[in-house]
Design an enzyme around this catalytic site. Structure first.
Site, PDB file in Angstrom:
ATOM      1  N   HIS A 137       0.815  -1.213   0.000  1.00 18.29           N
ATOM      2  CA  HIS A 137       0.000   0.000   0.000  1.00 18.29           C
ATOM      3  C   HIS A 137       0.854   1.270   0.000  1.00 18.29           C
ATOM      4  CE1 HIS A 137       0.909   0.911   4.244  1.00 18.29           C
ATOM      5  NE2 HIS A 137       0.934  -0.412   4.379  1.00 18.29           N
ATOM      6  N   HIS A 146      12.446  -0.901 -13.095  1.00 21.97           N
ATOM      7  CA  HIS A 146      12.235  -2.350 -13.202  1.00 21.97           C
ATOM      8  C   HIS A 146      12.237  -2.932 -11.804  1.00 21.97           C
ATOM      9  CE1 HIS A 146      13.431  -6.418 -15.255  1.00 21.97           C
ATOM     10  NE2 HIS A 146      12.404  -6.535 -14.420  1.00 21.97           N
TER      11      HIS A 146
END
Length: 207
Positions: A137, A146
């Protein structure tokens, strides 16, 4: 309305994205590469990137099939070049990824099988969330990043543009990692990492 797709590249990363697009029943016109190669899905070779002079940005969409291994420069440059010409990059998300309805995914985001993106996470343009990665979250991930397979980012982690977070590494809650930085495979990040840094080990230390 969905438009036909051209995939840039024909390597392993492009294969993963091709399968996602086939799951989604998207029409794929073919792929581009410096030269014609065997394509395991039978896609047509369209030519080099010069072929985009023949296609209207209004008629096709793009998927960037070039991966990154610690250096996002080529991928970033190609994305920006084609964006400047008016092309749009598709968000590719595997049907077996779990993505919160409150997460924000910017253009060209790629989310692979088994990845989890939790509530209010923000993912920047042209960023890869690779197989089995967990984005908890309120994480904020920049553009051209990446996140490699098996990475775990705990809540409220911030990752700067163009950084690479290596396979099976973990970042504890609230940590910030600067732009253009590399976190080595298996590292455990428990303190902030600056810009243009490389960090390895358990706990991760800048080297």
């Amino acid at each position: 309305m969905n438009k036909p797709i051209i995939i840039l590249g024909n390597g392993g990363h492009a294969s993963v994205l091709t399968e996602i697009l086939l799951f989604q029943n998207r029409e794929i016109l073919g792929y581009t590469a410096p030269e014609e190669q065997t394509n395991m899905y039978g896609l047509e070779y369209l030519g080099t990137d010069a072929i985009f002079e023949k296609y209207s940005p209004l008629k096709v969409e793009l998927v960037l099939g070039l991966g990154t291994v610690g250096n996002s420069n080529v991928r970033q440059s190609l994305f920006k070049k084609l964006k400047s010409q008016g092309y749009t990059f598709v968000i590719c998300a595997h049907p077996r990824a779990i993505i919160s309805s409150t997460a924000t995914l910017e253009e060209g985001t790629q989310i692979m099988a088994g990845a989890i993106v939790q509530p209010y996470a923000q993912i920047g343009q042209n960023t890869i969330i690779n197989t089995g990665a967990i984005i908890e979250h309120d994480c904020v991930i920049g553009s051209h990043v990446h996140i490699a397979p098996g990475v775990t980012l705990s809540g409220s982690v911030h990752i700067g543009d163009c950084s690479h977070i290596g396979t099976n590494s973990s970042v504890i809650q609230g940590i910030s990692i600067g732009k253009n930085s590399l976190i080595g495979a298996g590292a455990v990040v428990i303190s902030n990492i600056g810009t243009n840094k490389k960090a390895l080990g358990i706990p991760a230390k800048e080297v």
